[in-house]
Design a protein around this motif. Structure first.
Motif, short mmCIF file in Angstrom:
data_model
loop_
_atom_site.label_atom_id
_atom_site.label_comp_id
_atom_site.label_asym_id
_atom_site.label_seq_id
_atom_site.Cartn_x
_atom_site.Cartn_y
_atom_site.Cartn_z
N PHE A 105 13.28 44.13 0.85
CA PHE A 105 11.83 44.04 1.01
C PHE A 105 11.48 43.42 2.35
N PHE A 106 10.62 44.10 3.11
CA PHE A 106 10.16 43.62 4.42
C PHE A 106 8.68 43.26 4.29
N PRO A 107 8.34 41.97 4.41
CA PRO A 107 6.96 41.52 4.16
C PRO A 107 6.03 41.79 5.34
N GLY A 108 4.79 41.34 5.17
CA GLY A 108 3.78 41.51 6.21
C GLY A 108 4.01 40.59 7.40
N MET A 109 3.02 40.55 8.28
CA MET A 109 3.14 39.85 9.55
C MET A 109 3.48 38.37 9.38
N ASP A 110 2.93 37.72 8.35
CA ASP A 110 3.16 36.28 8.18
C ASP A 110 4.50 35.97 7.54
N GLY A 111 5.22 36.98 7.09
CA GLY A 111 6.53 36.77 6.49
C GLY A 111 6.50 36.24 5.08
N SER A 112 5.31 36.11 4.47
CA SER A 112 5.21 35.56 3.13
C SER A 112 5.71 36.56 2.09
N LEU A 113 6.36 36.04 1.05
CA LEU A 113 6.83 36.88 -0.05
C LEU A 113 5.89 36.81 -1.25
N GLN A 114 4.70 36.24 -1.06
CA GLN A 114 3.82 36.03 -2.20
C GLN A 114 3.12 37.30 -2.67
N THR A 115 2.87 38.25 -1.78
CA THR A 115 2.12 39.44 -2.16
C THR A 115 2.72 40.16 -3.37
N PRO A 116 4.04 40.42 -3.40
CA PRO A 116 4.60 41.16 -4.54
C PRO A 116 5.21 40.27 -5.62
N PHE A 117 4.92 38.96 -5.63
CA PHE A 117 5.70 38.06 -6.49
C PHE A 117 5.57 38.41 -7.96
N MET A 118 4.43 38.97 -8.39
CA MET A 118 4.26 39.29 -9.80
C MET A 118 5.09 40.50 -10.23
N GLN A 119 5.67 41.20 -9.27
CA GLN A 119 6.50 42.36 -9.59
C GLN A 119 8.00 42.06 -9.52
N PHE A 120 8.36 40.87 -9.03
CA PHE A 120 9.78 40.56 -8.85
C PHE A 120 10.57 40.66 -10.15
N CYS A 121 10.02 40.11 -11.24
CA CYS A 121 10.76 40.08 -12.50
C CYS A 121 11.08 41.48 -13.00
#
Length: 262
Positions: free
Chosen positions: A57-73
């Motif tokens: 997974f390659f995140p957005g400009m800020d590098g945060s992994l929070q956007t898809p966190f609800m899908q990780f599980c």
């Protein structure tokens, strides 16, 4: 938000090249669920990760992994997760080409071991995923004809950034530098998040989820609900303590005007 899924094919007439791994790494990859210690009966912990394809997974400009966190599980029941992180965080000044090379080396190493690989990029990360896929399509790996990437998924890709509202507003926000303009800069980030980055129909659902008032369809058991709660407390609310190791990993970092000006 839309998805585009494409198989990876080498350019016509291209010559395979060797990827040596001599590039100094400026990124690394982590599995957020391993950091959190997440486990559930019948979930990702019951299957050997080596038997699963790897989802890079390659995140957005800020590098945060929070956007898809609800899908990780849910994703982890099918894939081994490998999420990109900048080694120096927001202080990184690595060029786009350097980041793409570093990612390509990491992915090629997995593919060389016979693992199936899927690239997923979101926003800016989607353009990075395309660059990595292009590099890998030209790579010759031991025992394979080409790099072992099975496909690429682009989520809300930033390929039309120059025509976006953010392209018009972003430079104005970055110009609000200095202590006197700091309050205006903070307000401008809120305005960007409300008007540009977060559609109105997404905000109520997101807020009710992080406030533990509603569980999404993907997080509808106690183990996943607890994971979402730990993210909300550690990353969104900034609390620290036992079992909140996921907080610093998924916390959203805010660019300063100086950091936007490089």
């Amino acid at each position: 938000m839309w998805l585009a899924v494409t198989a990876l094919h080498p350019p016509r007439g291209s010559t395979p090249v060797a990827l040596t791994g001599s590039v100094a790494p400026c990124v690394h990859f982590v599995n957020p669920l391993e950091v959190d210690g997440f486990a559930e009966p019948g979930g990702w912990g019951t299957t050997s990760a080596a038997e699963k394809p790897i989802l890079y997974f390659f995140p957005g400009m800020d590098g945060s992994l929070q956007t898809p966190f609800m899908q990780f599980c849910e994703l982890s029941t099918t894939f081994e997760l490998a999420c990109m992180r900048h080694n120096e965080g927001l202080a990184s000044r690595a060029s786009f080409e350097e980041v793409a090379d570093s990612c390509a080396v990491a992915v090629a190493t997995s593919a060389a071991g016979g693992r199936q690989v899927l690239l997923v990029g979101e926003s800016f990360g989607a353009t990075l995923a395309l660059a990595v896929a292009d590099k890998l399509s030209r790579v010759l790996l031991p025992g394979q004809q080409r790099g072992g990437v099975r496909g690429v998924v682009l989520v809300n890709p930033a390929t039309s950034y120059r025509r976006s509202t953010l392209a018009k507003i972003g430079p104005l926000c970055a110009s609000l530098a200095g202590p006197l303009l700091a309050p205006l800069y903070a307000l401008s980030l809120v305005a960007v998040a409300a008007l540009v980055l977060t559609p109105a129909y997404q905000a109520p659902s997101f807020l009710s989820t992080v406030a533990a008032q509603k569980a999404t369809e993907l997080n509808n058991n106690p183990y996943r609900e607890a994971f979402v709660g730990r993210v909300a407390m550690g990353a969104t609310l900034g609390l620290s303590g036992p079992r909140l190791d996921i907080g610093p990993l998924l916390a959203i970092q805010v660019f300063s005007p100086e950091e936007l000006g490089f």
